[in-house]
Design a protein around this motif. Structure first.
Motif, short mmCIF file in Angstrom:
data_model
loop_
_atom_site.label_atom_id
_atom_site.label_comp_id
_atom_site.label_asym_id
_atom_site.label_seq_id
_atom_site.Cartn_x
_atom_site.Cartn_y
_atom_site.Cartn_z
N LYS A 20 48.44 -0.78 15.00
CA LYS A 20 49.30 -0.36 16.11
C LYS A 20 49.52 1.15 16.08
CE LYS A 20 51.82 -4.64 16.82
NZ LYS A 20 53.13 -5.31 16.76
N THR A 21 49.75 1.69 14.90
CA THR A 21 49.93 3.15 14.76
C THR A 21 48.66 3.88 15.14
OG1 THR A 21 51.55 2.81 13.01
CG2 THR A 21 50.53 4.99 13.14
N PHE A 22 47.52 3.35 14.73
CA PHE A 22 46.22 3.94 15.05
C PHE A 22 46.00 4.00 16.57
CE2 PHE A 22 41.77 3.10 16.17
CZ PHE A 22 41.17 4.24 15.66
N VAL A 23 46.29 2.91 17.26
CA VAL A 23 46.11 2.86 18.71
C VAL A 23 47.04 3.85 19.40
CG1 VAL A 23 46.37 1.40 20.77
CG2 VAL A 23 45.20 0.51 18.75
N LYS A 24 48.29 3.88 18.97
CA LYS A 24 49.24 4.83 19.57
C LYS A 24 48.79 6.27 19.34
CE LYS A 24 53.33 1.90 19.59
NZ LYS A 24 53.14 1.41 20.92
N LYS A 25 48.27 6.56 18.17
CA LYS A 25 47.77 7.91 17.85
C LYS A 25 46.52 8.22 18.68
CE LYS A 25 47.41 11.64 15.23
NZ LYS A 25 48.27 12.77 15.44
N LEU A 26 45.63 7.25 18.82
CA LEU A 26 44.40 7.43 19.58
C LEU A 26 44.71 7.80 21.03
CD1 LEU A 26 41.26 7.18 19.57
CD2 LEU A 26 41.58 4.78 20.19
N TYR A 27 45.74 7.19 21.59
CA TYR A 27 46.08 7.42 22.99
C TYR A 27 47.32 8.30 23.18
CZ TYR A 27 42.47 4.11 24.08
OH TYR A 27 41.25 3.49 24.18
N ASP A 28 47.70 9.01 22.12
CA ASP A 28 48.82 9.94 22.22
C ASP A 28 48.51 11.00 23.27
OD1 ASP A 28 51.30 11.02 21.44
OD2 ASP A 28 50.30 12.50 20.17
N ILE A 32 46.48 6.91 29.89
CA ILE A 32 46.18 5.47 29.83
C ILE A 32 47.25 4.71 29.04
CG2 ILE A 32 44.73 5.37 27.76
CD1 ILE A 32 42.83 3.56 29.45
N SER A 33 47.92 5.42 28.12
CA SER A 33 48.95 4.76 27.32
C SER A 33 50.15 4.33 28.17
CB SER A 33 49.41 5.66 26.18
OG SER A 33 50.09 6.79 26.69
N GLU A 34 50.26 4.86 29.36
CA GLU A 34 51.37 4.50 30.26
C GLU A 34 50.98 3.37 31.21
OE1 GLU A 34 54.39 5.83 29.86
OE2 GLU A 34 53.51 6.96 28.19
N THR A 35 49.77 2.83 31.06
CA THR A 35 49.30 1.76 31.94
C THR A 35 49.47 0.41 31.26
OG1 THR A 35 47.01 1.87 31.17
CG2 THR A 35 47.62 3.32 33.00
N SER A 36 48.94 -0.60 31.88
CA SER A 36 49.02 -1.94 31.32
C SER A 36 47.73 -2.70 31.58
CB SER A 36 50.21 -2.70 31.92
OG SER A 36 50.05 -2.82 33.32
N ILE A 37 47.59 -3.78 30.88
CA ILE A 37 46.48 -4.72 31.09
C ILE A 37 47.09 -5.92 31.82
CG2 ILE A 37 44.77 -6.21 29.99
CD1 ILE A 37 44.17 -3.32 29.42
N ASP A 38 46.57 -6.20 32.99
CA ASP A 38 47.09 -7.31 33.80
C ASP A 38 46.22 -8.54 33.60
OD1 ASP A 38 49.01 -5.58 34.75
OD2 ASP A 38 47.93 -5.13 36.59
N LEU A 39 46.80 -9.55 33.00
CA LEU A 39 46.11 -10.82 32.80
C LEU A 39 46.41 -11.71 34.00
CD1 LEU A 39 47.06 -11.31 29.07
CD2 LEU A 39 44.87 -10.52 29.96
N MET A 40 45.43 -11.83 34.88
CA MET A 40 45.60 -12.63 36.09
C MET A 40 45.44 -14.11 35.73
SD MET A 40 46.34 -10.18 38.02
CE MET A 40 46.69 -11.19 39.44
N SER A 76 51.51 -8.98 32.50
CA SER A 76 51.09 -7.60 32.31
C SER A 76 51.55 -7.12 30.93
CB SER A 76 51.69 -6.73 33.41
OG SER A 76 51.19 -5.43 33.35
N ILE A 77 50.59 -6.67 30.11
CA ILE A 77 50.86 -6.23 28.74
C ILE A 77 50.68 -4.71 28.67
CG2 ILE A 77 50.18 -6.46 26.31
CD1 ILE A 77 51.24 -9.09 27.55
N LYS A 78 51.65 -4.02 28.07
CA LYS A 78 51.54 -2.57 27.92
C LYS A 78 50.24 -2.24 27.17
CE LYS A 78 56.48 -1.79 28.03
NZ LYS A 78 57.68 -1.40 27.27
N TYR A 79 49.55 -1.21 27.64
CA TYR A 79 48.21 -0.90 27.16
C TYR A 79 48.11 -0.81 25.64
CZ TYR A 79 43.51 0.89 27.20
OH TYR A 79 42.16 1.02 26.99
#
Length: 148
Positions: A20-28, A32-40, A76-79
């Motif tokens: 989780k820390t790695f992903v947050k750092k990658l998208y710091d 895109i970190s302010e978007t979400s993944i929408d599972l329809m 919808s899940i936070k990116y």
């Protein structure tokens, strides 16, 4: 004396925490970190749709659910939280963790193949972006080091 189960849980929390820390750092500082993944959740039977939506939402920490969520059609899940969501889905389905009220049991979700078909494509696309981000970072580091 530590219990073997406790040290396993600590290790898993550590690995998931690192990820989780790695992903947050990658998208710091990346928009895109302010978007979400929408599972329809689009299935023909409205009862099944409702079961899928409720089952998935029930296993989520409310902090990872984005505002685009529309019951029972879209979860919808936070990116940056998508990885944790995928791990939770996997663990709650395949390992039936201790909290019985929050597991994804085959008998209650009607059709596990259909449920996972709604998650897998979005999940793989998300994992691919993480992989490409790592490659891009490594290439930029290589270029910086070779130009010295």
């Amino acid at each position: 004396m530590s219990d073997n189960k406790d040290s396993k849980n600590d290790k898993e929390k550590g690995e998931l925490g690192f990820f989780k820390t790695f992903v947050k750092k990658l998208y710091d500082e990346d928009p895109i970190s302010e978007t979400s993944i929408d599972l329809m959740i689009s299935v023909e039977d409205e009862d099944v749709q409702s079961i899928f939506y409720s089952s998935l939402k029930n296993i989520c920490d409310h902090k990872i659910i984005a505002e685009n969520t529309e019951e029972p059609r879209c979860l919808s899940i936070k990116y940056c939280d998508m990885g944790g969501f995928l791990i939770t889905v996997r663990n709650r389905f395949f390992h039936n963790l201790n909290d019985k009220g929050k597991n994804l049991e085959g008998s209650s979700i009607v059709d596990s193949d259909l449920l996972f078909s709604l998650i897998n494509k979005q999940g793989l696309q998300w994992i691919s972006t993480i992989f490409l981000g790592v490659i891009s970072y490594n290439l930029s580091q290589f270029q910086q080091n070779s130009s010295r």
